[in-house]
Enzyme design. Structure first.
Site, PDB file in Angstrom:
ATOM      1  CB  SER A   1      -0.951  -0.141   1.183  1.00 49.10           C
ATOM      2  OG  SER A   1      -2.084   1.010   1.164  1.00 49.10           O
ATOM      3  CG  LEU A   2       1.800   5.279   2.690  1.00 47.37           C
ATOM      4  CD1 LEU A   2       1.888   6.444   1.654  1.00 47.37           C
ATOM      5  CD2 LEU A   2       1.332   5.984   3.954  1.00 47.37           C
TER       6      LEU A   2
END
Length: 292
Positions: A147-148
């Site tokens: 993700s991030l």
């Protein structure tokens, strides 16, 4: 390794990565910002820098003290204009000009300012990579994250020339352009030169860039996840076509993706091999915005 970046090694949930690897250095676990680990091979000839993604119960990764800074970085990196989705939202910078207009120079200046800010995960990540090179001067360096964390890893890998494997990460092309890491108009050859492989599946609305709009889960939770274009190569498991899945925020969890990778052959009854990793040459973000 990407999964373990969400977990304190002293707590339940840590996944054993084998005797050939050690967690040599913890990154940021005493702070409320960028977190992860440096994993070192037994002979210390290879290290993997792993970076944690967004901690939020919505994404299946708990909450915790980094939640606010995770959200700030999400809204700066993956929105079209500072997280100003509509008039009901407070932006994370002052570049919004009304309607669908955004001040392009303001975005560039804000991104440059980010490089000096302790809240910027990209800026902190640059320091982490430099420190890792000092600690392991003769090691081959790789990066990973979910993700991030994956998006931050991809930007760092391109900046430093290190190979990167990401999982379920949002589109990172636009932020790479804002910080001056890549040029505005990318060709296929430009993307192929980047040592980045970004894995995801079609049932994940964040990876696919569809978790936006007033009825989306991301909007309801205050996340402006508007980008879909990935740096390097995108390796996409088509869970919607092959498995009949719909898009669901629960498909964004790293647990879900690991399950897809480990069981893909059986899930598709042998119809599908792993996906090809291809540059997203025809991808465009934020086409509804005017940058002036």
């Amino acid at each position: 390794m990407a999964l373990d970046c969400y977990v304190d090694p002293k707590r339940q949930g840590w996944v054993d990565i084998g005797d050939n690897w050690d967690v040599s250095t913890e990154i940021g676990w005493l702070e409320a910002g960028l977190r992860g680990y440096i994993f070192a091979s037994e002979d210390q000839k290879t290290i993997v820098i792993g970076i944690k993604g967004t901690s939020l119960k919505l994404f299946g990764t708990g909450g915790g003290p980094t939640g606010n800074n995770d959200k700030l970085n999400d809204n700066k990196m993956f929105s079209c204009c500072c997280g100003k989705v509509d008039r009901t939202w407070w932006g994370v910078c002052g570049c919004y000009m009304g309607g669908n207009s955004c001040n392009q120079q303001c975005l560039v200046d804000d991104a440059k300012k980010d490089l000096d800010e302790s809240e910027s995960y990209y800026a902190v990540g640059l320091k982490v990579v430099s420190a890792a090179k000092v600690l392991y001067p003769h090691a081959s360096i790789w990066l990973t994250g979910h993700s991030l964390g994956g998006s931050v890893a991809s930007l760092l890998g391109i900046r430093k020339g290190y190979p990167v494997f990401t999982y379920s990460s949002p589109g990172d092309v636009r932020y790479g352009q804002k910080v001056g890491l890549i040029k505005p108009h990318l060709k296929e050859s430009d993307l192929k030169k980047m040592p980045v492989w970004q894995f995801g599946h079609t049932g994940d609305p964040i990876y696919m860039g569809t978790c936006n709009g007033a009825t989306s889960t991301c909007y309801s939770a205050g996340y402006a996840m508007e980008t879909k274009c990935h740096l390097g190569r995108a390796c996409i498991y088509d869970t919607m076509t092959e498995l009949g899945w719909g898009q669901d925020i629960r498909g964004h969890t790293i647990f879900k993706f690991i399950n897809v990778v480990e069981n893909w052959y059986n899930m598709t009854k042998g119809r599908e091999e792993v996906p090809k990793c291809l540059p997203q040459t025809d991808c465009q973000d934020c086409v509804q915005w005017q940058y002036v």
